[in-house]
Scaffold this motif. Structure first.
Motif, mmCIF file in Angstrom:
data_model
loop_
_atom_site.group_PDB
_atom_site.id
_atom_site.type_symbol
_atom_site.label_atom_id
_atom_site.label_comp_id
_atom_site.label_asym_id
_atom_site.label_seq_id
_atom_site.Cartn_x
_atom_site.Cartn_y
_atom_site.Cartn_z
ATOM 1 N N ARG A 21 4.244 -2.240 -8.030
ATOM 2 C CA ARG A 21 3.187 -1.034 -7.636
ATOM 3 C C ARG A 21 1.947 -1.823 -7.298
ATOM 4 O O ARG A 21 1.396 -1.498 -6.732
ATOM 5 C CB ARG A 21 3.073 0.272 -8.264
ATOM 6 C CG ARG A 21 4.677 0.907 -7.954
ATOM 7 C CD ARG A 21 4.075 2.577 -8.723
ATOM 8 N NE ARG A 21 5.868 3.314 -8.347
ATOM 9 C CZ ARG A 21 6.190 3.810 -10.059
ATOM 10 N NH1 ARG A 21 5.479 3.306 -10.500
ATOM 11 N NH2 ARG A 21 7.934 4.289 -9.504
ATOM 12 N N THR A 22 1.596 -2.306 -8.718
ATOM 13 C CA THR A 22 0.236 -3.148 -8.785
ATOM 14 C C THR A 22 -0.044 -4.409 -7.962
ATOM 15 O O THR A 22 -1.068 -3.907 -6.909
ATOM 16 C CB THR A 22 -0.114 -3.862 -10.727
ATOM 17 O OG1 THR A 22 -0.447 -2.544 -11.430
ATOM 18 C CG2 THR A 22 -0.969 -4.471 -9.558
ATOM 19 N N GLN A 23 1.388 -4.705 -7.888
ATOM 20 C CA GLN A 23 1.087 -5.655 -6.840
ATOM 21 C C GLN A 23 0.986 -5.311 -5.334
ATOM 22 O O GLN A 23 0.487 -6.085 -4.537
ATOM 23 C CB GLN A 23 2.307 -7.318 -7.589
ATOM 24 C CG GLN A 23 2.482 -7.724 -7.831
ATOM 25 C CD GLN A 23 1.309 -8.905 -7.688
ATOM 26 O OE1 GLN A 23 1.649 -9.804 -6.478
ATOM 27 N NE2 GLN A 23 0.376 -9.520 -8.783
ATOM 28 N N LEU A 24 1.890 -4.646 -5.178
ATOM 29 C CA LEU A 24 1.605 -3.852 -3.286
ATOM 30 C C LEU A 24 -0.033 -3.304 -3.264
ATOM 31 O O LEU A 24 -0.159 -3.616 -2.102
ATOM 32 C CB LEU A 24 2.300 -2.570 -4.164
ATOM 33 C CG LEU A 24 4.301 -3.001 -2.953
ATOM 34 C CD1 LEU A 24 4.776 -1.957 -3.776
ATOM 35 C CD2 LEU A 24 4.577 -3.707 -2.203
ATOM 36 N N GLU A 25 -0.022 -2.591 -4.296
ATOM 37 C CA GLU A 25 -1.955 -1.939 -3.911
ATOM 38 C C GLU A 25 -2.808 -3.509 -3.983
ATOM 39 O O GLU A 25 -3.494 -3.679 -3.534
ATOM 40 C CB GLU A 25 -2.211 -1.497 -4.849
ATOM 41 C CG GLU A 25 -1.384 -0.079 -4.899
ATOM 42 C CD GLU A 25 -1.378 0.743 -6.149
ATOM 43 O OE1 GLU A 25 -2.198 0.147 -7.426
ATOM 44 O OE2 GLU A 25 -1.472 1.347 -6.176
ATOM 45 N N HIS A 26 -2.187 -4.273 -4.715
ATOM 46 C CA HIS A 26 -3.335 -5.747 -4.810
ATOM 47 C C HIS A 26 -3.536 -6.182 -3.507
ATOM 48 O O HIS A 26 -4.486 -7.098 -2.774
ATOM 49 C CB HIS A 26 -2.872 -6.876 -5.933
ATOM 50 C CG HIS A 26 -3.185 -8.191 -6.233
ATOM 51 N ND1 HIS A 26 -3.079 -9.327 -5.766
ATOM 52 C CD2 HIS A 26 -4.615 -7.898 -6.531
ATOM 53 C CE1 HIS A 26 -4.698 -9.827 -5.494
ATOM 54 N NE2 HIS A 26 -5.158 -9.510 -6.551
ATOM 55 N N GLU A 27 -2.323 -6.620 -2.865
ATOM 56 C CA GLU A 27 -1.569 -7.706 -1.447
ATOM 57 C C GLU A 27 -2.500 -6.732 -0.660
ATOM 58 O O GLU A 27 -1.805 -7.145 0.603
ATOM 59 C CB GLU A 27 -0.801 -8.212 -1.731
ATOM 60 C CG GLU A 27 -0.121 -8.538 -2.765
ATOM 61 C CD GLU A 27 -0.171 -10.221 -2.123
ATOM 62 O OE1 GLU A 27 -1.334 -10.881 -1.267
ATOM 63 O OE2 GLU A 27 -1.190 -10.827 -3.653
ATOM 64 N N LYS A 28 -2.528 -5.742 -0.769
ATOM 65 C CA LYS A 28 -3.049 -4.585 -0.002
ATOM 66 C C LYS A 28 -1.719 -4.298 1.075
ATOM 67 O O LYS A 28 -1.122 -4.988 2.960
ATOM 68 C CB LYS A 28 -3.955 -4.433 0.901
ATOM 69 C CG LYS A 28 -5.195 -3.763 0.158
ATOM 70 C CD LYS A 28 -6.346 -4.630 1.641
ATOM 71 C CE LYS A 28 -7.782 -4.337 0.092
ATOM 72 N NZ LYS A 28 -8.046 -5.502 -0.734
ATOM 73 N N ALA A 29 -0.123 -4.674 1.116
ATOM 74 C CA ALA A 29 0.980 -4.287 1.600
ATOM 75 C C ALA A 29 0.918 -3.694 3.261
ATOM 76 O O ALA A 29 0.603 -2.325 2.627
ATOM 77 C CB ALA A 29 2.152 -4.497 0.797
ATOM 78 N N ASP A 30 1.670 -3.728 3.809
ATOM 79 C CA ASP A 30 1.543 -2.824 5.038
ATOM 80 C C ASP A 30 3.207 -2.500 5.210
ATOM 81 O O ASP A 30 4.133 -2.716 4.869
ATOM 82 C CB ASP A 30 1.643 -3.709 5.637
ATOM 83 C CG ASP A 30 1.835 -2.952 7.448
ATOM 84 O OD1 ASP A 30 1.914 -1.923 6.793
ATOM 85 O OD2 ASP A 30 1.931 -3.416 8.613
ATOM 86 N N LEU A 31 2.596 -1.121 4.054
ATOM 87 C CA LEU A 31 4.256 0.092 3.846
ATOM 88 C C LEU A 31 4.436 0.911 4.742
ATOM 89 O O LEU A 31 4.952 2.291 3.864
ATOM 90 C CB LEU A 31 4.550 -0.211 2.647
ATOM 91 C CG LEU A 31 4.274 -1.325 1.460
ATOM 92 C CD1 LEU A 31 4.861 -1.490 -0.056
ATOM 93 C CD2 LEU A 31 5.894 -1.748 2.120
ATOM 94 N N HIS A 32 3.392 1.535 5.886
ATOM 95 C CA HIS A 32 3.907 2.326 6.330
ATOM 96 C C HIS A 32 5.404 2.339 6.669
ATOM 97 O O HIS A 32 6.069 1.614 6.630
ATOM 98 C CB HIS A 32 3.304 2.095 8.163
ATOM 99 C CG HIS A 32 2.166 2.445 7.926
ATOM 100 N ND1 HIS A 32 1.261 1.320 7.979
ATOM 101 C CD2 HIS A 32 0.507 3.639 7.548
ATOM 102 C CE1 HIS A 32 0.096 1.294 7.738
ATOM 103 N NE2 HIS A 32 -0.125 2.168 7.293
#
Length: 300
Positions: free
Chosen positions: A183-194
């Motif tokens: 989750r930290t990595q997803l937030e850090h990379e601002k992953a497009d997870l719509h």
């Protein structure tokens, strides 16, 4: 033209031999060696022992291609060399020892090449591609067969195991730590997870998960689709595995006994983040993308 492509990964080093003729591409031979290069990283640097492991495998593959009379051998590296502090020194050491030049892929380039390869087996024209490797996870959101966004997370099945797991299978606390890291990595990379209803899964972890589901849930061996609920059932089944379950897992994926749970946790965390309904395991990935885009594309 026949050629060999080597994927110098964090967990496995894979060789694919392709036949390219008349605009058609076919896989002639596939080999993999579990090298576990991520386990040879100390203080952020790949040790000399790790370099020697990589060189030994590359020499084995070069000898195999020589015996088959195949000359072109292309080698690329992903997170295995991208996420270390001594990348340039390692690439030069490999060149000096084997005579082979390693093409270092950036995270975004790896993601795009994974998409180019996986596109061959994608049924859904819109969704999210998730490529879980040993040292990184690539995400590509696509619509109508076109890439909308791409990013790379520095978490994979092997480096998560090395960082957080004290024995073979993660404890409840260790599972939570792995999910938190993803989750930290997803937030850090601002992953497009719509919301993405369908995920195209790439990599050995996804294929192993699909094989496990087929065996444990009595599904056809040819099934390549995992529902989000089946991923959670697998994680529950492996939470406190008994002897029978461990025996089954050893039959299904003996070389991934230690990394299948971290890989499943990555996949489940991403599925939850984008409310995915299912995951389709693609038979193709970054090596096919590298062939079509970087080799055949440049030749054209």
């Amino acid at each position: 033209m026949n050629c060999g492509i080597v994927d110098l990964g964090s967990n496995t080093i894979r060789l694919s031999i392709f036949k390219c003729e008349g605009g058609e591409v076919s896989l002639l031979l596939h080999r993999k060696i579990m090298a576990g290069l991520a386990s040879y990283v100390q203080s952020g640097m790949l040790t000399n022992s790790g370099v020697q492991v990589a060189c030994r495998v590359l020499k084995v593959y070069r000898a195999l291609l020589d015996n088959l009379g195949i000359e072109p051998m292309y080698v690329f590296a992903t997170a295995s060399l991208r996420n270390i502090a001594n990348t340039a020194e390692v690439v030069e050491a490999i060149r000096a020892e084997t005579g082979l030049t390693v093409d270092l892929l950036s995270g975004e380039e790896e993601a795009r090449l994974s998409f180019d390869g996986a596109l061959l087996g994608i049924q859904h024209t819109s969704g999210l591609l998730v490529d879980i490797g040993g040292g990184s996870t690539e995400l590509v959101r696509y619509s109508d067969g076109e890439i909308l966004s791409a990013c790379s997370l520095s978490v994979g099945s092997l480096n998560l195991f090395d960082r957080y797991v004290s024995w073979i299978h993660p404890t409840g606390t260790e599972r939570k730590a792995i999910r938190s890291a993803v989750r930290t990595q997803l937030e850090h990379e601002k992953a497009d997870l719509h919301r993405a209803e369908h995920i195209c899964g790439v990599g050995g972890s996804v294929r192993a998960a699909c094989k496990a589901a087929n065996r444990l849930f009595n599904r056809p061996a040819s099934c390549r689709v995992l529902s989000a609920s089946e991923i959670k059932l697998l994680l529950k089944r492996f939470k406190n595995p008994d002897r029978t379950t461990l025996s089954e897992l050893l039959k299904i994926a003996p070389d991934r006994v230690h990394t299948i749970i971290p890989g499943l946790l990555v996949l489940d965390t991403i599925c939850s983040a984008c409310s995915a309904a299912d995951v389709t395991a693609s038979a193709c990935g970054v090596r096919e993308g590298y062939l079509r885009t970087k080799i055949l594309g440049e030749m054209q």
